[in-house]
Design an enzyme around this catalytic site. Structure first.
Site, PDB file in Angstrom:
ATOM      1  N   LYS A  71      39.721 105.994 -34.720  1.00 55.05           N
ATOM      2  CA  LYS A  71      40.113 107.130 -35.567  1.00 55.05           C
ATOM      3  C   LYS A  71      41.356 106.754 -36.366  1.00 55.05           C
ATOM      4  O   LYS A  71      42.374 106.346 -35.805  1.00 55.05           O
ATOM      5  CB  LYS A  71      40.457 108.318 -34.672  1.00 55.05           C
ATOM      6  CG  LYS A  71      39.498 109.465 -34.787  1.00 55.05           C
ATOM      7  CD  LYS A  71      39.849 110.510 -33.765  1.00 55.05           C
ATOM      8  CE  LYS A  71      39.828 111.875 -34.373  1.00 55.05           C
ATOM      9  NZ  LYS A  71      40.132 112.895 -33.375  1.00 55.05           N
TER      10      LYS A  71
HETATM   11  C1  E4P Z   1      38.833 116.051 -33.594  1.00 54.53           C
HETATM   12  O1  E4P Z   1      38.569 114.939 -33.877  1.00 54.53           O
HETATM   13  C2  E4P Z   1      40.136 116.688 -33.918  1.00 54.53           C
HETATM   14  O2  E4P Z   1      41.188 115.885 -33.459  1.00 54.53           O
HETATM   15  C3  E4P Z   1      40.206 118.064 -33.335  1.00 54.53           C
HETATM   16  O3  E4P Z   1      38.953 118.705 -33.510  1.00 54.53           O
HETATM   17  C4  E4P Z   1      41.358 118.896 -33.832  1.00 54.53           C
HETATM   18  O4  E4P Z   1      41.205 120.204 -33.346  1.00 54.53           O
HETATM   19  P1  E4P Z   1      42.375 121.269 -33.328  1.00 54.53           P
HETATM   20  O5  E4P Z   1      42.594 121.745 -34.729  1.00 54.53           O
HETATM   21  O6  E4P Z   1      41.863 122.370 -32.448  1.00 54.53           O
HETATM   22  O7  E4P Z   1      43.591 120.598 -32.760  1.00 54.53           O
END
Ligand code: E4P
Length: 215
Positions: A83
């Site tokens: 990522k």
């Molecule tokens: C996924 O890859 C993201 O990091 C995650 O869905 C972020 O979610 P949040 O906005 O609830 O922190």
């Protein structure tokens, strides 16, 4: 549509994996910090379950740091997707990592133009954060609609991974728009399984079954 869990809890992942409905896992530094465990140890345990797609985020901010961390994370297990944040350095790092065969999940995406750039540098996934847009009064799902349309127009291979999902309606809307993946907290995935009428219906069937003569 593929369903991913957005968590670094191995117990949560194991539950859904054993139920047979899980296609992958996304983690981020916040989720990893919540577990209070070493990052790589957690990643190895998740991968050992057999989950085919496990996103692990880099924390460096320069191109060199991201590329170095990305190569390291990718080397931990074949199921790892790296990522990388949507920044100018992140785009350059993604271009390098993708050209080496590393599957990159470009994260922190909040506009269709950013998603277009992620596809151009060869990201395997793009992660638009719909819940965070909703939180600030913008309709997050409209962004998914735009990205799906842009990717279809040009046949981009990048998969749309709907992130920052807050409730089951987000999952349904993402599926109706043709998004490839939705990643969600454990509680949301549990709600996909449950329905009060299923529970009531099962209780009634079991009660009536007691009246059937046996033997
Ligand atoms: C996924 O890859 C993201 O990091 C995650 O869905 C972020 O979610 P949040 O906005 O609830 O922190």
């Amino acid at each position: 549509m593929k369903l991913f869990l957005d968590t670094a809890s191995v117990a949560e992942i194991r539950t859904m994996w054993e139920m047979g409905i899980l296609d992958g896992v996304t983690t981020n530094p916040t989720l990893v910090a919540k577990e209070g465990r070493r990052f790589e140890e957690v990643l190895r345990e998740i991968c050992a379950l057999g989950v085919p797609s496990v996103s692990a985020e880099v924390v460096g901010t320069s191109v060199e740091q991201m590329v170095q961390e990305g190569r390291h994370l990718r080397g931990l297990h074949p199921s790892i997707y790296v990522k990388v944040p949507m920044t100018p350095a992140g785009l350059r790092a993604t271009k390098t990592l993708s050209s080496e065969g590393t599957r990159v999940n470009m994260t922190l995406v909040f506009s269709a133009n950013q998603a277009l750039l992620a596809a151009k540098v060869g990201a395997a996934y793009v992660s638009p954060f719909i819940g965070r847009l909703d939180d600030q009064g913008q309709e997050g799902m409209a962004l998914i609609d735009e990205i799906v349309q842009v990717y279809e127009n040009y046949d981009f291979a990048t998969e749309v991974l709907v992130a920052s999902v807050r409730h089951p309606v987000h999952v349904l809307e993402a599926a109706k728009l043709g998004a490839d993946i939705a990643t969600m907290p454990f509680g949301v995935m549990e709600k996909l399984v449950q329905h009060p009428l299923t529970d009531l219906g099962l209780a009634r069937f079991l009660k009536d079954w007691e009246k059937v003569p046996k033997g």
